[in-house]
Design an enzyme around this catalytic site. Structure first.
Site, PDB file in Angstrom:
ATOM      1  N   ASP A 182      36.186  41.726  35.887  1.00  0.00           N
ATOM      2  CA  ASP A 182      36.067  43.182  35.916  1.00  0.00           C
ATOM      3  C   ASP A 182      37.259  43.812  36.632  1.00  0.00           C
ATOM      4  OD1 ASP A 182      34.546  45.564  35.319  1.00  0.00           O
ATOM      5  OD2 ASP A 182      34.105  45.701  37.460  1.00  0.00           O
TER       6      ASP A 182
ATOM      7  N   GLU B 125      35.963  56.269  54.034  1.00  0.00           N
ATOM      8  CA  GLU B 125      36.903  56.927  53.131  1.00  0.00           C
ATOM      9  C   GLU B 125      37.783  57.864  53.949  1.00  0.00           C
ATOM     10  OE1 GLU B 125      37.261  56.123  50.094  1.00  0.00           O
ATOM     11  OE2 GLU B 125      35.418  54.981  49.724  1.00  0.00           O
TER      12      GLU B 125
END
Length: 301
Positions: free
Chosen positions: A241, A216
């Site tokens: 999804d 990240e």
């Protein structure tokens, strides 16, 4: 020998098949053009599938004749220069056959741009320098891309119809997220999670999960940490999804209905899909890259 190809002319296609076994510059050029025609036909079909079909004049008959028209349009575009794919294939086949390269100048695909949205597979420019990880995603073996496309195309098409975007955009994003399936998230005992888009399991997720290390970015600085991700029972569930996430979140509203790869990628990044500041650029490179293009062509044969 085969300057004009009529996709409804069986004799012309038989002649092309016979010529494909010859190693002459003329037969190689004709074969390369037909490969590009098949690719363009697939792109046109993908685009039509994103358009709602609920008008009074829509029927199986109109679909049939639209398909025939798209076949011939693809053949004509390939004969008139196409998107540059035929020229690339021709150079590779000539090199494999030990023949001198063609003298023709590289085509630009300008004839196609007047008919198709700018995001639908333009002629590929030279790939700029990128990081090794992204380079691997862009320049994976064509065989890997072919298998990836063949496994996911039906599910990608359905999700793309929901979002009104070209199906190869979603295949390209799945390829970037998983390294063409080779880095797909797995459970501790090695079972697949089918999470092609690395979607995290937030507080509202009640399904299965898997913990995995991920990179990240905070203030542009990469950090490795463990996050919880969603796990599915199939690739179809994963695509459903993903489509639901993008469709229902206001953050990604600008990504829906996009026909331009760069605009689609930038809309996802602007909505916070990934913390990597270069995510949109990487995704655009994969969608418009030669690897995905070659995988689409090979899977259409």
């Amino acid at each position: 020998m085969m300057d004009q190809i009529n996709t409804l002319d069986v004799n012309a296609l038989i002649a092309l098949k016979r010529a494909a076994h010859e190693n002459t510059p003329e037969s190689i050029k004709a074969t390369a053009k037909q490969f590009e025609a098949l690719f363009l036909q697939m792109v046109l079909k993908s685009m039509r599938e994103t358009v709602p079909k609920d008008g009074m004049l829509d029927s199986e008959s109109t679909k049939f004749y639209e398909g025939l028209g798209d076949q011939q349009l693809a053949a004509v575009l390939a004969q008139r220069g196409g998107v540059g794919l035929a020229a690339s294939i021709e150079r590779q086949l000539l090199q494999q056959a030990g023949l001198p390269p063609a003298d023709a100048k590289p085509v630009t695909g300008s004839s196609l741009k007047s008919l198709l949205p700018s995001g639908v597979m333009p002629a590929a420019p030279a790939t700029p320098q990128v990081s090794p990880k992204v380079s691997a995603a862009i320049n994976a073996p064509a065989s890997d891309a072919q298998r990836f496309v063949e496994n996911l195309w039906p599910q990608a098409t359905e999700a793309a119809r929901t979002l009104n975007v070209p199906a190869h955009f979603l295949v390209g994003q799945a390829a970037l997220e998983t390294g063409w399936g080779k880095s797909e998230l797995r459970t501790a005992d090695g079972r697949p999670t089918y999470n092609l888009f690395n979607i995290k399991a937030g507080k509202g997720w009640t399904g299965a999960t898997v913990d995995s290390a991920t990179t990240e970015y905070e203030n542009g600085v990469a950090q490795t940490r463990v996050e919880r991700f969603r796990a599915y029972g199939s690739y179809a569930e994963a695509f459903q999804d993903y489509a639901r996430l993008v469709q229902q979140s206001p953050r990604y509203a600008a990504a829906q209905g996009q026909g331009d790869a760069a605009a689609f990628a930038k809309a996802l990044q602007a909505g916070g899909y990934a913390t990597d500041p270069a995510y949109a650029d990487k995704l655009t490179k994969v969608i418009n890259g030669n690897t995905l293009r070659q995988g689409l062509v090979a899977s259409a044969r």
